[in-house]
Design an enzyme around this catalytic site. Sequence first.
Site, mmCIF file in Angstrom:
data_model
loop_
_atom_site.group_PDB
_atom_site.id
_atom_site.type_symbol
_atom_site.label_atom_id
_atom_site.label_comp_id
_atom_site.label_asym_id
_atom_site.label_seq_id
_atom_site.Cartn_x
_atom_site.Cartn_y
_atom_site.Cartn_z
ATOM 1 N N GLU A 185 0.840 -1.303 0.289
ATOM 2 C CA GLU A 185 0.431 0.316 -0.090
ATOM 3 C C GLU A 185 1.023 1.086 0.087
ATOM 4 O OE1 GLU A 185 -2.450 -0.304 3.081
ATOM 5 O OE2 GLU A 185 -4.326 -1.350 2.047
ATOM 6 N N GLU A 263 -7.468 -7.498 -0.291
ATOM 7 C CA GLU A 263 -7.771 -8.028 0.970
ATOM 8 C C GLU A 263 -9.601 -7.180 0.741
ATOM 9 O OE1 GLU A 263 -5.501 -4.644 2.915
ATOM 10 O OE2 GLU A 263 -3.583 -5.366 3.090
#
Length: 651
Positions: A185, A263
């Site tokens: 991320e 995710e």
Amino acid sequence: MAPRKRLCLPVLLLPLLSLLLPQADNRSFIVDRINDRFLLDGAPFRYVSGSLHYFRVPRVLWADRLFKMRMSGLNTVQFYVPWNYHEPEPGVYNFNGSRDLFAFLKEASLANLLVILRPGPYICAEWDMGGLPAWLLQKPEINLRTSDPDFLAAVDSWFKVLLPKLYPWLYHNGGNIISIQVENEYGSYRACDVNYMKHLAGLFRALLGDRILLFTTDGPEGLRCGSLQGLYTTVDFGPADNMTKIFALLRNYEPHGPLVNSEYYTGWLDYWGQNHSTRSVLAVTRGLENMLKLGASVNMYMFHGGTNFGYWNGADEKGRFLPITTSYDYDAPISEAGDLTPKLFALRNVISEFQEIPLGPLPPPSPKMMLGPLTLHLDGDLLAFLDFLCPQGPIHSILPLSFEAVKQDHGFMLYRTFLPHPIPEPTQFWVPNNGVHDRAYVMVDGVFHGVLERNMKHQLFLTGKGGAKLDILLENMGRLSFGSNSSDFKGLLEPPVLGQMVLTQWLMFPLNVDKLVKWWFPLHLMKSTRPQAPSGPTFYSTTFPIFGEGGDTFLFLPGWTKGQVWINGFNLGRYWTKRGPQQTLYVPRPLLFSRGGLNKITLLELESVPLQPQIQFVDRPILNSTSHKTFVYSLSVETPSAPEPMELSGH
């Protein structure tokens, strides 16, 4: 001439057997961009995966959790590798016991699960410092997660150890790792340093070769800075988000190939002082079904959360410092104790509509145990054990030093100075610039005066004689693990001020509480030091037998305030009964001696104990009991304030 030997049948069959057995050379996992799908060994493949972190589950329970994931219909497991868990100091590596991630890879293989690996170097994961080692901060000016030469040198050194060890486990080499994430991320980080990402991608390729699929993961807002040409772009989002809009955005970065949600959130993390997070079964299952209908590959984060044992929890900064609870239950399909939840059965039904589910019954819940109440006995206040907690003696400095400056990564450090003159009237004591990281327990001549807390409570009023001993026990509550991830130094970051006077001439004692609990307390040292009316940081303990086989259980500490707890020398984690929401600590059955064996529990209570210092073990967790009004302080006034709603962060 010697007679020619007749070839036996097994020898004649060897060439045929070699053709029938799977060969590493024929194994592949690739992106089919023409048909927007993955190919596994040339056949269309879609993974339905779940996250499980080996570092949050005792090793003896790995096989159980992985088997339950496979029986739930998953074909893949996804997990991080926390750098700080394996390189506790520069050049010192630990892959033993619960840190043997290769044993975990083997257990995943035995469970017939493929692996998606996320080695960082930064992982978030609500883990201390997002998995980065605290010793990086011994260079205070270091710029984390950038092209800073100091940071890159440390990363390169680590990956040159880790990645070659992973190479034999790559799928095309006969292992079970089908893809590997580069960074984590990165688009949510302030730097947006494309040269850093290019450096990492080149390093991964150099050490792992060209055949392994490398990918990135970002939230929708992070795709611009987090994606990189040559790495497969994936996205993450939860059931409340607009799937159609987010996947359309993903197509701007990855026009062809399978859609991937790396995710998909089945639940959420908990902060001390906030309510326990949940996600409804209906919302989670409906979102999964809609993604599978699109042909997307999905990883559910988390499928089994586990526990932040010891000091390993991370923290967020959202208006104030928010440390993460010991429990990482996450409202996941498999509970913290490894039990199957209604959410799991509902997800399994959805998965069964799209691919085969393994045959056989799902395991029942593990046996649970109740015990107590047990009365704990006072061992003595923390200051009485200082020679054992810091046998090397204190470090001297005019101004206080941070944890990192004295190479104290976790836990506690005691700061000591002496009042230069009498303070007969209550006088303001504070640390400028929010310089307490993270909680300070203040004592004058051994008498506890109260707590200073980062972002929350910033002053006390002290009195004392000239020359009185001023002790400040500093607790590291976990380093920031998400977002800007600025260097989160711990300790007294500014010299404290008493009235108008800056206090100097400090002694600093880095404390090894775990070593004291494990090695010295069994000798029953210093029992004569017990105070009559204890307050402030104090040790309590007792022993207890378990007759029969015992079982998993949950430690309940009614009336206790805040502290750390050990069972049989194992650091179970932090409790914070007065703040919540977590009221019980998960105690896995393997930590306990059964059949009459004697178990020892030790508490370091940091503030105050109940009138009856008792604990008990219960057969179910209490994870959602928060009393906001008991703790929330404003920086400007001393009155309680309502907690603000929390925005979601990634991992």
